[in-house]
Write an enzyme that holds these catalytic residues in place. Structure first.
Site, PDB file in Angstrom:
ATOM      1  N   LYS A 144       0.531  -0.999   0.038  1.00  0.00           N
ATOM      2  CA  LYS A 144      -0.140   0.285  -0.034  1.00  0.00           C
ATOM      3  C   LYS A 144       0.591   1.019   0.139  1.00  0.00           C
ATOM      4  CE  LYS A 144      -3.291   2.159   2.993  1.00  0.00           C
ATOM      5  NZ  LYS A 144      -3.778   2.222   4.088  1.00  0.00           N
ATOM      6  N   ASP A 150       0.800   5.124   0.605  1.00  0.00           N
ATOM      7  CA  ASP A 150       0.477   6.314   1.125  1.00  0.00           C
ATOM      8  C   ASP A 150       0.874   7.894   0.285  1.00  0.00           C
ATOM      9  OD1 ASP A 150      -1.951   7.344   2.763  1.00  0.00           O
ATOM     10  OD2 ASP A 150      -1.276   6.860   4.097  1.00  0.00           O
ATOM     11  N   GLY A 186      -8.252   9.261  -3.074  1.00  0.00           N
ATOM     12  CA  GLY A 186      -9.122   9.741  -4.127  1.00  0.00           C
ATOM     13  C   GLY A 186      -9.225  11.091  -4.664  1.00  0.00           C
ATOM     14  N   ASP A 204      -9.555   8.800   5.068  1.00  0.00           N
ATOM     15  CA  ASP A 204     -10.191   8.064   5.579  1.00  0.00           C
ATOM     16  C   ASP A 204     -11.315   7.069   5.782  1.00  0.00           C
ATOM     17  OD1 ASP A 204      -7.641   7.835   4.860  1.00  0.00           O
ATOM     18  OD2 ASP A 204      -6.971   7.975   6.947  1.00  0.00           O
TER      19      ASP A 204
HETATM   20  C1  GLA Z   1      -3.423   7.865   5.905  1.00  0.00           C
HETATM   21  C2  GLA Z   1      -4.284   6.185   5.246  1.00  0.00           C
HETATM   22  C3  GLA Z   1      -5.015   5.413   6.220  1.00  0.00           C
HETATM   23  C4  GLA Z   1      -3.599   5.101   7.279  1.00  0.00           C
HETATM   24  C5  GLA Z   1      -2.872   5.748   7.182  1.00  0.00           C
HETATM   25  C6  GLA Z   1      -1.664   5.732   8.009  1.00  0.00           C
HETATM   26  O1  GLA Z   1      -4.721   8.408   6.084  1.00  0.00           O
HETATM   27  O2  GLA Z   1      -5.278   6.909   4.361  1.00  0.00           O
HETATM   28  O3  GLA Z   1      -5.633   4.382   5.939  1.00  0.00           O
HETATM   29  O4  GLA Z   1      -2.532   4.097   6.145  1.00  0.00           O
HETATM   30  O5  GLA Z   1      -2.147   7.022   6.506  1.00  0.00           O
HETATM   31  O6  GLA Z   1      -0.927   6.725   8.747  1.00  0.00           O
END
Ligand code: GLA
Length: 663
Positions: free
Chosen positions: A216, A218, A285, A305
């Site tokens: 994943k 970020d 998004g 989130d």
């Molecule tokens: C972002 C992501 C979350 C998570 C946090 C971790 O907010 O969107 O899904 O991975 O970071 O800090």
């Protein structure tokens, strides 16, 4: 500002002449090709199709990479533990996922989120695991840490392992720290744990050396470290230009962001040439990823989130519910991980928890559990473990559910399964008052005169068959999830809107990116009702839709409404993966009655494997629908193009009404 959003290749292409392939079959009388029309500037065009976005390629342009033929399923540490993750907690959930049978149902990925890292070793930049929380990563010398033992252990349990990074220099928990956040330590350079400028090095470590299967990536490094940020001014972090402005698409560096994520995709393809990886894009998004995510990642977050609140869940659901033509095998819209088990979805709120799960399942969302499974009550395990509902999510055709009825209070979502005549349905009461909901045969595109068999997927019981319609009483936030079998309305054939996974949006026709106003906007958790409230933020407004215009209106040509069809903007090109399974393509085409632009003309063109097969005359607003009926025997890729003669000032809405393929 618009020019910022148009890739350079497209600006270049705008000076090249259009060269449509010549037809080899007789065309209808009005078929004479017009002088080259000015080329449109479609905001989004397929990665591989560098030139005129309307030029058919004759091949399926979607890139194939990674290993996600079905929506990924598994567990992630974030919603359960935030940065307070450790090896014991992770293994507790991993053991539980095996012992409870969830692994065998498909929940295979055990994904580590933010919080795992100690630092980036200097000067060679190798990442170091925080061994105080992941003791099995300890090595001698101490900065040679390795996740290999943990990954091997997960693999020996027939599980897969996921890791987390950021596309910028620093990550999310550093940029938005909470009181108990475990953050990377050391100098400024040592705390730069994100993969910016280290993509090859980090991915080689994570995939080749440590053996991870999933990543994943970020995006906080691109939005939380601007020069004006106190932590940057104080010297804690190096400044990074703000590429992502979440609520301002006009200030977001769309092409640069996409380019950074493409580098990750390309590195993964190099490091894992066998395609054994899953690449999850996490930029909430923003940056129009709702349009290009499919070309770059295996899944891409479509919204902010998720929080354990009803309104947040509904907001995230809305961010995917109108994006049915952007999802399919290998590439999935991601409304974020499940929050079943917490807050509004905890064991005291099973109605809400079931609705959350059912909505994720029917939309082909990744099913990633975010709960400490070592202490999960039976009632929650029964939700994640609802085998017949998981089977809908994992249906191999990969069609995302399509909205058949919509309102703020109630929605009906229908998903075509891989067996013709079989569909899944969710009827959801989004409101807080009781709802009497009617399910019509028309919602299902089934014959209203033949019996329709129904199975309730939560109780795993067959309900009495019905003809024409049936009804349900739903309490606040309640939903029903059904599997139905009936006789398709099209006795032999399928509407294109029943096969969204076989449609690829090669050019969306959008002139200028606009925020999508149709997404439920909850009160922000951090600021409450201070300020003026959240505004539409996610781009994508105007993308093509199944059974709807791009702007969420009913499909309608010169007063006739159509329940089935594809709504699009002019200057769009959609590909349909026909795989030589069909003989005829048919549609009633025209400018939609809702089109703001009423002065330009549009020609509807149908291509088969790159050759023009048929086309409409140039149609103007209020012309009656024109019937296209084309032989597509043996054709692998059909491309439908709505070509505008001149570029209108306002978007021109076109409708491929009742568009269908028959054998
Ligand atoms: C972002 C992501 C979350 C998570 C946090 C971790 O907010 O969107 O899904 O991975 O970071 O800090």
């Amino acid at each position: 500002m618009r020019s910022l959003l148009i890739p350079a290749a497209m600006l270049l292409a705008a000076s090249l002449p259009a060269t449509p392939s010549l037809p080899s079959t007789p065309l209808p009388p009005a078929a004479a090709l017009p002088p080259a029309a000015p080329l449109p500037q479609a905001t989004h065009a397929a990665a591989g199709d560098a030139q005129d976005p309307l030029q058919p390629t004759g091949h399926w342009s979607e890139m194939s990479f990674g290993d996600a033929p079905l929506p990924p399923m598994g567990w992630n540490s974030w919603n359960a533990f935030h940065t307070r993750i450790d090896e014991a907690k992770l293994m507790g959930s991993a053991r539980a996922i095996v012992a409870t049978g969830l692994r065998d149902l498909g929940y295979r990925y055990i994904n580590i989120d933010d919080g795992w890292w100690q630092k980036r070793r200097q000067p060679d930049g190798r990442m170091v695991v925080r061994t105080s929380i992941f003791p099995s990563a300890h090595a001698e010398p101490p900065e040679e840490t390795s996740f290999r033992p943990l990954v091997d252990r997960l693999h020996s349990m027939q599980l897969r392992a996921g890791i987390y990074t950021d596309i910028g220099r620093n990550a999310c928990a550093q940029g938005y720290p909470q009181a108990d956040s475990l953050l990377p330590t050391g100098s400024v350079a040592e705390r730069e744990v994100g993969s910016f400028d280290h993509v090859d090095q980090d991915l080689s470590l994570y995939f080749a050396e440590w053996g991870f299967d999933y990543i994943k990536v970020d995006g906080c490094g691109l939005n939380a470290y601007g020069e004006d940020k106190p932590a940057v001014k104080s010297g804690l972090f190096r400044a990074f230009p703000v590429y992502v402005v979440p609520d301002a698409i006009n200030q977001t560096r769309v092409a640069d962001i996409r380019d950074l994520y493409e580098r990750v995709r390309d590195a993964l393809m190099r490091i894992r040439p066998d395609g054994h990886f899953v690449f999850s894009i996490c930029n909430w998004g923003t940056a129009n990823v709702r349009a290009w995510g499919r070309d770059v990642g295996n899944l891409w977050r479509t919204s902010d989130d998720i929080e354990p609140r009803w309104s947040s869940m509904i907001s995230n659901f809305d961010s995917v519910a109108t994006r049915e033509l952007y999802s399919g095998p290998g590439h999935w819209n991601d409304p974020d991980m499940l929050f079943v088990g917490h807050g509004d979805f905890d064991a005291r709120h099973l109605t809400e928890a079931r609705t959350h799960f059912a909505l994720w399942a029917i939309e082909d969302a990744p099913l990633i559990i975010g709960y400490d499974l070592s202490r999960a009550p039976r009632s929650l395990l029964d939700i994640w473990g609802a085998a017949e509902i998981v089977a809908i999510n994992q249906d191999k055709a990969g069609n995302q559910g399509v909205v058949a009825f919509t309102s703020d209070d109630a929605q009906i979502i229908v998903k075509q399964l891989s067996v013709r005549g079989d569909k899944a349905v969710v009827i959801v009461n989004r409101g807080s008052a009781p709802l009497h909901a009617t399910l019509d045969a028309e919602h299902l595109k089934f014959s209203p005169t033949e019996p329709i068999q129904v199975r309730d997927l939560w109780t795993q019981r067959d309900l009495p068959a019905f003809t024409k319609q049936t009804s349900f009483s739903l309490g606040a936030h309640e939903s029903v999830m059904l599997r139905v079998r009936g006789v398709p309305e099209l006795r032999d054939g399928m509407y294109l809107s029943e096969m969204p996974a076989r449609i690829y949006v090669a050019a969306d026709g959008i002139h200028a990116l606009e925020a999508d106003p149709q997404i439920h906007r909850p009160v922000p958790l951090g600021t409450g009702t201070h300020g003026t409230g959240p505004r539409p933020a996610l781009a994508g407004w105007g993308g093509p839709r199944a059974d709807s215009t791009p702007y969420n209106q009913e499909l309608r040509i010169r007063g006739t409404a159509y329940a089935s069809g594809i709504g699009a903007l002019a200057n769009s090109r959609l590909q349909i993966k026909a795989d030589a399974e069909f003989k005829r393509f048919s549609a009633q085409v025209g400018l939609d009655d809702s089109s703001l632009e009423r002065s330009t003309k549009v020609r509807f063109e149908v291509y088969g494997d790159g050759r023009l097969l048929s086309q409409s005359p140039e149609l103007k607003f209020d012309d009656p629908a024109f019937a296209l009926n084309t032989d597509v025997a043996g054709i692998k890729v059909i491309e439908i193009v709505a070509r505008e003669m001149g570029l209108g000032r306002a978007p021109t809405v076109v409708t491929w009404a009742a568009a269908a393929l028959s054998p």
